[in-house]
Design a protein around this motif. Structure first.
Motif, PDB file in Angstrom:
ATOM      1  N   ALA A   1       0.824  -1.211   0.000  1.00 52.26           N
ATOM      2  CA  ALA A   1       0.000   0.000   0.000  1.00 52.26           C
ATOM      3  C   ALA A   1       0.861   1.265   0.000  1.00 52.26           C
ATOM      4  O   ALA A   1       0.608   2.216  -0.757  1.00 52.26           O
ATOM      5  CB  ALA A   1      -0.939  -0.011   1.203  1.00 52.26           C
ATOM      6  N   SER A   2       1.891   1.297   0.850  1.00 55.71           N
ATOM      7  CA  SER A   2       2.707   2.511   0.934  1.00 55.71           C
ATOM      8  C   SER A   2       3.569   2.697  -0.310  1.00 55.71           C
ATOM      9  O   SER A   2       3.852   3.827  -0.719  1.00 55.71           O
ATOM     10  CB  SER A   2       3.571   2.494   2.195  1.00 55.71           C
ATOM     11  N   SER A   3       3.951   1.601  -0.974  1.00 58.99           N
ATOM     12  CA  SER A   3       4.715   1.717  -2.219  1.00 58.99           C
ATOM     13  C   SER A   3       3.857   2.340  -3.320  1.00 58.99           C
ATOM     14  O   SER A   3       4.323   3.210  -4.066  1.00 58.99           O
ATOM     15  CB  SER A   3       5.231   0.345  -2.652  1.00 58.99           C
TER      16      SER A   3
ATOM     17  N   ALA B   1      10.074   3.925  -6.395  1.00 58.04           N
ATOM     18  CA  ALA B   1      10.950   4.462  -7.437  1.00 58.04           C
ATOM     19  C   ALA B   1      10.972   3.548  -8.650  1.00 58.04           C
ATOM     20  O   ALA B   1      10.918   4.001  -9.803  1.00 58.04           O
ATOM     21  CB  ALA B   1      12.356   4.659  -6.877  1.00 58.04           C
ATOM     22  N   ARG B   2      11.022   2.228  -8.396  1.00 60.98           N
ATOM     23  CA  ARG B   2      10.996   1.287  -9.525  1.00 60.98           C
ATOM     24  C   ARG B   2       9.659   1.354 -10.250  1.00 60.98           C
ATOM     25  O   ARG B   2       9.606   1.353 -11.489  1.00 60.98           O
ATOM     26  CB  ARG B   2      11.255  -0.133  -9.027  1.00 60.98           C
ATOM     27  N   ARG B   3       8.568   1.431  -9.485  1.00 60.29           N
ATOM     28  CA  ARG B   3       7.237   1.504 -10.097  1.00 60.29           C
ATOM     29  C   ARG B   3       7.097   2.752 -10.964  1.00 60.29           C
ATOM     30  O   ARG B   3       6.494   2.727 -12.037  1.00 60.29           O
ATOM     31  CB  ARG B   3       6.186   1.482  -9.002  1.00 60.29           C
TER      32      ARG B   3
ATOM     33  N   HIS C   1      16.997   5.535  -7.791  1.00 53.29           N
ATOM     34  CA  HIS C   1      16.863   5.449  -6.339  1.00 53.29           C
ATOM     35  C   HIS C   1      18.234   5.321  -5.691  1.00 53.29           C
ATOM     36  O   HIS C   1      19.079   4.540  -6.138  1.00 53.29           O
ATOM     37  CB  HIS C   1      16.005   4.231  -5.975  1.00 53.29           C
ATOM     38  N   ILE C   2      18.459   6.114  -4.638  1.00 51.99           N
ATOM     39  CA  ILE C   2      19.676   6.033  -3.827  1.00 51.99           C
ATOM     40  C   ILE C   2      19.290   5.499  -2.456  1.00 51.99           C
ATOM     41  O   ILE C   2      18.361   6.006  -1.819  1.00 51.99           O
ATOM     42  CB  ILE C   2      20.347   7.417  -3.678  1.00 51.99           C
TER      43      ILE C   2
ATOM     44  N   HIS D   1      17.593  -2.706  -6.193  1.00 53.32           N
ATOM     45  CA  HIS D   1      16.640  -1.601  -6.244  1.00 53.32           C
ATOM     46  C   HIS D   1      17.312  -0.248  -6.053  1.00 53.32           C
ATOM     47  O   HIS D   1      16.670   0.724  -5.631  1.00 53.32           O
ATOM     48  CB  HIS D   1      15.557  -1.789  -5.176  1.00 53.32           C
ATOM     49  N   SER D   2      18.596  -0.146  -6.387  1.00 50.36           N
ATOM     50  CA  SER D   2      19.314   1.103  -6.168  1.00 50.36           C
ATOM     51  C   SER D   2      20.233   1.412  -7.336  1.00 50.36           C
ATOM     52  O   SER D   2      20.963   0.539  -7.806  1.00 50.36           O
ATOM     53  CB  SER D   2      20.152   1.031  -4.884  1.00 50.36           C
ATOM     54  N   ALA D   3      20.193   2.672  -7.774  1.00 44.95           N
ATOM     55  CA  ALA D   3      21.192   3.134  -8.732  1.00 44.95           C
ATOM     56  C   ALA D   3      22.532   3.337  -8.037  1.00 44.95           C
ATOM     57  O   ALA D   3      23.592   3.205  -8.660  1.00 44.95           O
ATOM     58  CB  ALA D   3      20.727   4.442  -9.366  1.00 44.95           C
TER      59      ALA D   3
END
Length: 412
Positions: A103-105, A134-136, A141-142, A166-168
């Motif tokens: 939900a929060s994502s 961020a992916r969605r 994303h850092i 899940h991070s650049a």
């Protein structure tokens, strides 16, 4: 001014719009990771980056961080984020956490699109919604890691995959914080260390030493030990009290204070500490001060800072503050602490959870004012050389500039 000039000025303004950065953080307090985030936001290059901060509201806080952000002119919102807390470490709790996480994502992904966010920054490993959102929303994303996660082991193994995927880029406040999570060459290749740093002047110029010592009933020859941190099992508050209690009978000039509150809903350690103090040889020599807002004066009053953490330390701000104040530090042998304290030079490193070793180190420093002074000077020199706010904010601004794409809707 001609219409052509007006159009040119409008185009220039559009092409120079600051990139919008969403900062996702799990608490609204002013402890280590909160203070680190506040320092970075205050030093943010506002000509290039426009911050929006989201804080979790799943726990009732006093709002200390959000008040400081408002004073700095930084927009802040409180949202129902999923935060990885102890209550979720059961099968039933995990199911509830995953529902909140989904939900929060989704909520954050909508916010990213609605607010034209260009880059997402997640502060600490406790909140994962920013990475998924961020992916969605297809934004870089850092992830900023402040803790050295060792347990529970299944969680650490999961995050070793999840965080780099899940991070650049992944930032650690110490090498130890990164090494616990980034275990492959590919993961480590997109990481960097930006140490927690401190504005040294308030800690060097504090004038409240005599006031604090008078408040605690300290005589001119008393040696004051203390902790300035949250009261928790992680911080080892009970270990400090046990070590001091061993020394009180033989060292009547010793006094100790513990300044800090508990995490909301986690008062068990405070109850344990009160029992330990009551059972000590001189309960009136150990003071529980609760949450204080005069930390520089408290640090000035100290003769030795005690930092006996059991686990989790990435790079303790309290240790750096003590070094800036010219105080020797006795710390446990966690990797994050070892990156800060030079054993035998700026303080003493002792095995974690070893009360006897902690007591021996404290007794040695309590008995030797010249050694305390020498270690304090060495620590201050080290802090001024290595842990400066200017270096931290410059590094952070440079990282954002390297990772951040062209702001949405703006041409280069």
């Amino acid at each position: 001014m001609s219409s052509a000039d007006v159009a040119q000025d409008a185009e220039h303004a559009a092409t120079s719009r600051p990139a919008r950065v969403l900062f996702v953080h799990p608490s609204d307090e002013l402890y280590g990771s909160d203070l680190s985030l506040l320092t970075m936001l205050r030093g943010l290059d506002r000509g290039r980056f426009e911050p929006l901060v989201v804080l979790a509201n799943d726990v009732r806080y006093e709002g200390a961080l959000s008040r400081e952000l408002a004073a700095a002119g930084i927009e802040c919102r409180h949202l129902d984020l999923a935060v990885a807390r102890r209550q979720y470490l059961t099968p039933l709790g995990l199911a509830g956490f995953l529902r909140r996480l989904r939900a929060s994502s989704r909520m954050l992904a909508r916010l990213i699109r609605d607010e034209r966010i260009d880059l997402v920054h997640t502060n600490t490993l406790a909140v994962w919604s920013g990475a998924l959102a961020a992916r969605r929303a297809r934004r870089p994303h850092i992830w900023h890691i402040h803790e050295q996660l060792e347990r529970p082991r299944p969680l650490r193994l999961f995050l070793q995959r999840f965080v780099p995927a899940h991070s650049a880029h992944v930032v650690g406040v110490s090498r130890a914080a990164l090494d616990a999570i980034l275990v492959t060459p590919a993961a480590r290749a997109k990481s960097s260390v930006i140490p927690n740093d401190v504005a040294a002047e308030p800690w060097m110029a504090a004038t409240g030493r005599e006031r604090i010592r008078a408040e605690l009933g300290c005589g001119p020859d008393d040696v004051l030990l203390g902790m300035v941190s949250r009261v928790s099992r992680m911080k080892g508050t009970d270990l400090c009290v046990q070590a001091v209690a061993r020394l009180l009978a033989a060292h009547p000039t010793l006094r100790c204070f513990i300044a800090g509150g508990t995490a909301p809903g986690q008062s068990e350690m405070l109850d344990d500490v009160r029992r330990l103090i009551a059972a000590s040889p001189a309960p009136d020599h150990i003071h529980l001060l609760g949450l204080r807002h005069d930390a520089p004066d408290l640090m000035a009053a100290l003769d030795v800072l005690v930092a006996p953490s059991r686990y989790g330390e990435g790079a303790s701000l309290t240790i750096i503050q003590a070094m800036c104040a010219g105080k020797p530090v006795v710390a446990s042998d966690l990797d994050g602490n070892i990156e800060l304290v030079v054993d035998g030079v700026t303080g003493c490193i002792v095995p974690h959870e070893d009360v006897a070793a902690l007591a021996a180190a404290l007794a040695r420093l309590a008995a030797d004012p010249e050694l305390r002074a020498a270690m304090g000077r060495a620590g201050q020199e080290r802090a001024l050389r290595l842990f400066t706010v200017k270096r931290q904010v410059n590094s952070f601004n440079a990282l954002l500039a390297a990772i951040c794409p062209t702001p949405a809707g703006v041409r280069r």
